[in-house]
Design an enzyme around this catalytic site. Sequence first.
Site, PDB file in Angstrom:
ATOM      1  N   ALA A 104     -14.053  11.584  20.785  1.00 49.69           N
ATOM      2  CA  ALA A 104     -14.961  10.733  20.282  1.00 49.69           C
ATOM      3  C   ALA A 104     -15.728  10.123  21.689  1.00 49.69           C
ATOM      4  CB  ALA A 104     -14.806   9.433  19.486  1.00 49.69           C
ATOM      5  N   ARG A 152     -28.307  12.485  16.632  1.00 54.66           N
ATOM      6  CA  ARG A 152     -28.106  11.343  15.947  1.00 54.66           C
ATOM      7  C   ARG A 152     -26.711  10.765  16.421  1.00 54.66           C
ATOM      8  NH1 ARG A 152     -28.983  13.309   9.715  1.00 54.66           N
ATOM      9  NH2 ARG A 152     -31.158  12.961   9.755  1.00 54.66           N
ATOM     10  N   THR A 198       3.623   2.654   6.238  1.00 55.46           N
ATOM     11  CA  THR A 198       2.258   2.173   6.280  1.00 55.46           C
ATOM     12  C   THR A 198       1.509   3.024   7.085  1.00 55.46           C
ATOM     13  OG1 THR A 198       1.091   0.480   6.861  1.00 55.46           O
ATOM     14  CG2 THR A 198       3.034   0.613   7.894  1.00 55.46           C
ATOM     15  N   ILE A 199       0.242   3.588   6.760  1.00 51.57           N
ATOM     16  CA  ILE A 199      -0.440   4.310   7.499  1.00 51.57           C
ATOM     17  C   ILE A 199      -1.080   3.508   8.812  1.00 51.57           C
ATOM     18  CG2 ILE A 199      -1.086   5.760   5.904  1.00 51.57           C
ATOM     19  CD1 ILE A 199      -4.023   4.326   5.988  1.00 51.57           C
ATOM     20  N   ASP A 200      -0.967   2.062   8.915  1.00 52.42           N
ATOM     21  CA  ASP A 200      -1.393   1.021   9.848  1.00 52.42           C
ATOM     22  C   ASP A 200      -0.522   1.337  11.092  1.00 52.42           C
ATOM     23  OD1 ASP A 200      -3.273   0.511   7.929  1.00 52.42           O
ATOM     24  OD2 ASP A 200      -2.084  -1.582   7.675  1.00 52.42           O
ATOM     25  N   ILE A 230      -9.454   7.363   1.281  1.00 51.25           N
ATOM     26  CA  ILE A 230      -8.917   8.629   1.418  1.00 51.25           C
ATOM     27  C   ILE A 230      -8.070   8.786   2.640  1.00 51.25           C
ATOM     28  CG2 ILE A 230     -10.784   9.070   3.069  1.00 51.25           C
ATOM     29  CD1 ILE A 230     -11.294  11.868   2.183  1.00 51.25           C
ATOM     30  N   GLN A 231      -7.943   7.976   3.541  1.00 54.21           N
ATOM     31  CA  GLN A 231      -6.880   8.119   4.465  1.00 54.21           C
ATOM     32  C   GLN A 231      -5.487   7.875   4.197  1.00 54.21           C
ATOM     33  OE1 GLN A 231      -8.714   5.779   8.184  1.00 54.21           O
ATOM     34  NE2 GLN A 231      -9.795   5.279   6.191  1.00 54.21           N
ATOM     35  N   ARG A 287      -5.794  -2.078   9.380  1.00 57.31           N
ATOM     36  CA  ARG A 287      -5.894  -3.622   9.142  1.00 57.31           C
ATOM     37  C   ARG A 287      -6.198  -4.217  10.314  1.00 57.31           C
ATOM     38  NH1 ARG A 287      -0.702  -6.696   6.881  1.00 57.31           N
ATOM     39  NH2 ARG A 287       0.109  -5.688   8.713  1.00 57.31           N
ATOM     40  N   GLY A 319       5.599  -2.207   3.849  1.00 60.87           N
ATOM     41  CA  GLY A 319       5.070  -2.556   5.413  1.00 60.87           C
ATOM     42  C   GLY A 319       5.295  -4.080   5.474  1.00 60.87           C
ATOM     43  N   ASP A 320       4.534  -4.644   6.473  1.00 62.83           N
ATOM     44  CA  ASP A 320       4.836  -5.976   6.958  1.00 62.83           C
ATOM     45  C   ASP A 320       4.872  -7.020   5.969  1.00 62.83           C
ATOM     46  OD1 ASP A 320       4.862  -7.938   9.474  1.00 62.83           O
ATOM     47  OD2 ASP A 320       3.047  -8.832   8.355  1.00 62.83           O
ATOM     48  N   MET A 365      -9.211   2.946   8.829  1.00 61.87           N
ATOM     49  CA  MET A 365      -8.410   1.752   8.262  1.00 61.87           C
ATOM     50  C   MET A 365      -7.477   1.585   9.533  1.00 61.87           C
ATOM     51  SD  MET A 365      -7.737   3.032   4.527  1.00 61.87           S
ATOM     52  CE  MET A 365      -7.074   1.536   3.845  1.00 61.87           C
ATOM     53  N   GLY A 425       0.641  -1.239  -0.037  1.00 60.85           N
ATOM     54  CA  GLY A 425      -0.083   0.072  -0.308  1.00 60.85           C
ATOM     55  C   GLY A 425       0.966   1.228   0.076  1.00 60.85           C
ATOM     56  N   ASP A 434       1.842  -0.484  11.978  1.00 59.04           N
ATOM     57  CA  ASP A 434       1.832  -1.859  12.854  1.00 59.04           C
ATOM     58  C   ASP A 434       3.107  -2.521  12.507  1.00 59.04           C
ATOM     59  OD1 ASP A 434       1.428  -2.296  10.005  1.00 59.04           O
ATOM     60  OD2 ASP A 434      -0.255  -3.643  10.244  1.00 59.04           O
ATOM     61  N   ARG A 494       1.431  -5.248  -5.529  1.00 61.39           N
ATOM     62  CA  ARG A 494       1.615  -6.639  -4.563  1.00 61.39           C
ATOM     63  C   ARG A 494       1.391  -7.518  -5.460  1.00 61.39           C
ATOM     64  NH1 ARG A 494      -2.319  -3.582  -1.479  1.00 61.39           N
ATOM     65  NH2 ARG A 494      -1.577  -3.150   0.732  1.00 61.39           N
ATOM     66  N   SER A 495       2.390  -8.393  -5.430  1.00 60.24           N
ATOM     67  CA  SER A 495       2.608  -9.554  -6.376  1.00 60.24           C
ATOM     68  C   SER A 495       2.546 -11.051  -5.909  1.00 60.24           C
ATOM     69  CB  SER A 495       4.221  -9.328  -6.781  1.00 60.24           C
ATOM     70  OG  SER A 495       4.514 -10.392  -7.750  1.00 60.24           O
TER      71      SER A 495
END
Length: 319
Positions: free
Chosen positions: A186, A162, A125-127, A250-251, A171, A101-102, A169, A10, A129, A71-72
Amino acid sequence: MAFAIMSSGGDAPGMNPAIKKFVDYVYKNGETPYLIYDGLEGLIDNKIRKAEHQDVAGIIHRGGTIIRSSRSKRFFEYAYRKQAYENLKANGITALIVLGGDGSFRAMERFSSEFDLNFVGIPSTIDNDIFGTEYCLGVDTALNVIRDALDKIRDTASSFNRAFLVEVMGRHCGYLAIVSAMVSGAEVCVIPEVNFNYEREGKRLRKEVEEGRNYVLAVVAEGSKQTSEVYQWLQDSIGLETRVSILGHIQRGGNPTVRDRLMAFDFTITALNHLFEHSNSNKIVAYHQGDFKLLEIKEVVSGKYELPQRYLDATHLLD
């Protein structure tokens, strides 16, 4: 000596600043930089080109990666890995940097165990992780994209009776969710690492609604796989009409923030300095307690990233 860089898996904001710094810094040290296009697929298909300064001019502010990524499935086969290695040799490339990433690092761990590869990985990676590093390229930009979206959604939420549920995101990691939940205030946060207590939280929120609360902002990590469950809970148990927003890819886009640009420079310089001094490296650059260090790739891919305890504790501060 020839050095190459590629993106894998990614995309992440900060890759382009890293690519520009790579080309500029390699030339500054009197060596030759190469760009590998289309990630592991491009490595197999020999999409390897010598880089000029003009190739990376004006890209620092751009999200994504100008050399593209992939990704392959073919890379799982030895014959294609051998072909990729022969392509590196044919271009005279003696050292490789991988932004990924990982999954990318696991692929490179296999690759480097089979062939004479001088390799350093930069966690991108934005994750956020990756084991062994507190920070991965792209995280700060992604957090700011989410923060902006949550602030805007709260504007609308506060205008209606509401609940608004936002899926982010990450993962299998709840980093983006818990940090975003904290900085946006939040009322609910659901992440994979912590069991969400529906009964306890429901009691708290119903009491607040009875006392006048007219909206709820809930952040749910995609890896928790509880978006639908939280939606039904807010509607049926809390009694608030609920809207769902899935931020999705979008992230992963947008202009890299100042921090991601600076981190890209530091990651890349650290990686290259190591490659300049070593001819047999299988390392990952890690950021830990304000400093950069090199970790063995086997250590990184065999470990499991865990959220800092202060973030796990923060899920209870939202109560």
